[in-house]
Design an enzyme around this catalytic site. Structure first.
Site, PDB file in Angstrom:
ATOM      1  N   CYS A 188      68.673   6.473   3.265  1.00 50.39           N
ATOM      2  CA  CYS A 188      69.239   6.872   4.547  1.00 50.39           C
ATOM      3  C   CYS A 188      70.700   6.438   4.635  1.00 50.39           C
ATOM      4  O   CYS A 188      71.508   6.763   3.773  1.00 50.39           O
ATOM      5  CB  CYS A 188      68.395   6.313   5.683  1.00 50.39           C
ATOM      6  SG  CYS A 188      68.842   6.917   7.328  1.00 50.39           S
ATOM      7  N   LEU A 189      71.071   5.690   5.667  1.00 47.10           N
ATOM      8  CA  LEU A 189      72.440   5.228   5.821  1.00 47.10           C
ATOM      9  C   LEU A 189      72.858   4.344   4.648  1.00 47.10           C
ATOM     10  O   LEU A 189      74.025   4.363   4.234  1.00 47.10           O
ATOM     11  CB  LEU A 189      72.574   4.465   7.144  1.00 47.10           C
ATOM     12  CG  LEU A 189      73.922   3.854   7.493  1.00 47.10           C
ATOM     13  CD1 LEU A 189      75.021   4.886   7.404  1.00 47.10           C
ATOM     14  CD2 LEU A 189      73.875   3.241   8.884  1.00 47.10           C
TER      15      LEU A 189
END
Length: 627
Positions: A359-360
């Site tokens: 993800c991030l």
């Protein structure tokens, strides 16, 4: 965060599910604010937003910031100004579109006629075909009681109204796609609030249970509500999470904390095999949630699976920031990753690293890998990206919350408190799937009086973290709003980085039902990277699709490697050409890692014997317990 599990991969969705709301029977279908003089400002395409600068708390602007911060307490961080502006734009253009108005009147008349015909038909045959079906993911009207009068008319009227509003929001000349999506989204939220499934008298399942139990279900629901309210105001986690304590029930893979800085603890896991693959794995999870999404229960822990397959695994456990960390920015997080790589290189010397980002954390890793390639740093053997976007032009439904108005509103809110709070973050994610995450819970827990059984992924989802003011502002502006990473404009170390510079093999995993990082957006990595990319598309959502252990029922995936010299293939063409395989993508990942390995060696020691990387605390460390 998305929690549902998709059990089939027979069809890859080709568009947003909202498009299916279009009436099949209808043929028409579905600058910089600072003044500058003369040439100083330069052409618009060459102007850039000034880098992050902490605002003066004693300037007149602080009045605006304080007002926004106060208002944000009641709106969960969603800007009412941006929504008002969008609805005004839509309404004005609709007022100036008499053809669209006539179309909507015609649609309303036709839907009313369809409902009237259905009412007459259903009076004779309750099992007759409904005039409209709910969307595939909408389970509110599954109960057989919705086929009885008057509940059948209530549900059909609601679905037809929902469809009409979808058509009203779309196809208005002069309104951008994003503005139409915002109007459609907000109108859907307001309709969901008034759904007949949310009320005792208009929900046949609730009404039947209330009569059968003499109202005991409502009493139990009231007790559930009071318990949830008490936990919320006292800062406690939801009911049942006490059965999933890190280090006791989840995050139990043996290991040691071998390095710690202000932002992360680095955990090294103990080997479970006599020999290990030569190259270690370093995992960079997102710091929006706790790291142990990848080390849940022993049976579905990706970390334990990799260790049991003979890999030396390190993972970053991020610190939960407070107001004191307000000035921690993207550069600080990149530096923390660099220090973690330095620790891995010291503990496992003379070996390159298999770096994995989720993800991030994957977006951060992609920027870091690009910077390393730019600077001639060859410490990486491969890069693995899980549910990670590198191009934010089409970030899915999250873009509904990302605009100049929304980002400015969030910045003012974070200016006041120094961070983005977990509740404010969770509110946006819950609205994306409000039927499942808000209203379904309301009906089952408070009207039916039934508590769903807590499980590890749900407990982890409730264990959220905060986001520092500076970092989150930079992330939203530079990546989401300006899409600088995809355009080669994102600065690392004072210079731009380009994803095309990454020259190590990439393993990229996306999921079919991801509302946070839609798979077609993730697939755009093929347009940016100039290296061999092994792309995997698995069923499930942003979390459940990644936590996809072997033996998980209903799992399937597609996989194909596209070499750097092969021509580009569109996302839909790729999905159509690649066959689906039953099972977990984890096994395919381990096989890919084996191909990238230089052999085996003896397991390294846990940390260093002394000095900066000496092993001290047992996994899962201390940062994971910060509230």
């Amino acid at each position: 965060m998305e929690m549902t599990k998709t059990n089939t991969l027979s069809e890859v969705p080709k568009s947003s599910s909202a498009q299916s709301l279009d009436d099949a029977s209808d043929p028409e279908g579905v600058p910089n604010c600072e003044d500058r003089a003369g040439l100083d400002a330069g052409p618009p395409e060459f102007t850039r937003k000034a880098p992050f600068e902490a605002p003066d708390r004693y300037s007149t602007k602080s009045m605006d910031q304080a007002a926004d911060a106060y208002l944000a307490r009641f709106t969960l961080g969603i800007s009412p100004y941006g929504l008002a502006s969008t609805f005004f734009t839509w309404a004005v253009h609709l007022m100036g579109a008499p053809g669209k108005q006539v179309q909507l009147v015609e649609k309303a008349s036709r839907k009313a006629a369809r409902l009237a015909v259905y009412a007459v038909t259903a009076a004779r045959d309750p099992d007759c075909q409904p005039c409209i079906e709910p969307l595939a993911h909408d389970r509110r009207f599954d109960d057989g009681g919705w086929k009885r009068w008057p509940y059948n008319l209530l549900s059909q009227n609601f679905l037809l109204t929902q469809q009409w509003w979808y058509n009203a929001a779309r196809g208005v000349d002069g309104v951008s796609d994003r503005e139409e999506q915002v109007v459609s989204f907000v109108s859907r939220q307001m309709l969901d609030l008034m759904s007949p499934s949310n009320f005792i008298a208009t929900n046949p399942e609730v009404a039947t249970q209330t009569l059968r139990q003499g109202g005991a279900n409502l009493l139990h629901g009231w007790q559930n509500f009071l318990e949830d309210w008490e936990r919320a105001v006292s800062g406690k986690l939801p009911v049942g999470t006490e059965n999933f304590v890190p280090g006791r029930d989840v995050a139990v893979t043996p290991g040691k904390v071998v390095f710690r800085n202000r932002l992360l603890e680095l955990i090294q896991y103990a080997p479970s095999t006599e020999s290990v693959k030569a190259e270690p794995i370093l995992i960079i999870p997102a710091w929006i949630m706790k790291y142990y999404i990848l080390d849940l229960s022993p049976e579905n822990s990706l970390v334990r699976f990799l260790v049991d397959q003979g890999h030396t695994v390190f993972i970053a456990s991020w610190r939960n920031p407070t107001a004191e960390d307000r000035e921690q920015g993207m550069a600080d997080y990149l530096q923390a990753v660099d220090e973690a790589m330095g620790a891995v290189g010291s503990i496992v010397p003379k070996r390159k690293i298999h770096a994995m980002g989720y993800c991030l954390g994957g977006t951060l890793l992609a920027a870091k890998a690009a910077q390393m390639a730019r600077d001639g740093d060859d410490r990486l053997a491969t890069v693995t990206l899980l549910a990670t976007q590198t191009d934010f032009e089409e970030p899915g439904e999250l873009q509904l919350f990302i605009s100049e108005s929304e980002v400015s509103f969030l910045e003012n809110m974070m200016w006041d408190q120094g961070y983005l709070d977990t509740k404010q973050m969770a509110g946006a994610f819950q609205l994306l799937r409000s039927v499942d995450l808000i209203w379904s819970r309301y009906v089952h827990e408070y009207l039916m009086g039934r508590r769903p059984e807590m499980f590890d992924l749900m407990a982890w989802n409730a264990d959220a973290t905060r986001m520092p003011y500076k970092m989150h502002s930079e992330y939203l502006r530079h990546l989401f709003l300006n899409n600088e990473l995809a355009q080669g404009k994102f600065l690392v170390g004072g210079k731009e980085v380009a994803i095309s510079d990454i020259d190590v093999p990439v393993f990229c995993v996306s999921t079919t039902s991801d509302h946070v990082a839609p798979w077609r957006s993730v697939y755009k990595l093929h347009l940016l990277a100039d290296t061999d990319i092994t792309f995997v598309l698995t069923n499930g959502g942003h979390n459940a699709g990644i936590v996809s252990e072997p033996g998980h029922e209903g799992r399937a995936y597609r996989i194909r490697t596209i070499g750097k010299d092969e021509p580009y293939q569109s996302a839909d063409d790729w999905a159509a050409a690649v066959d689906a395989h039953d099972g977990s993508w984890w096994s395919a990942f381990v096989a890919w890692l084996a191909d990238q390995s230089s052999g085996e060696s003896e397991p390294p020691s846990l940390g260093a014997w002394s000095g900066r990387y000496k092993a001290e605390d047992d996994a899962p460390g201390t940062y994971v317990f910060q509230l």
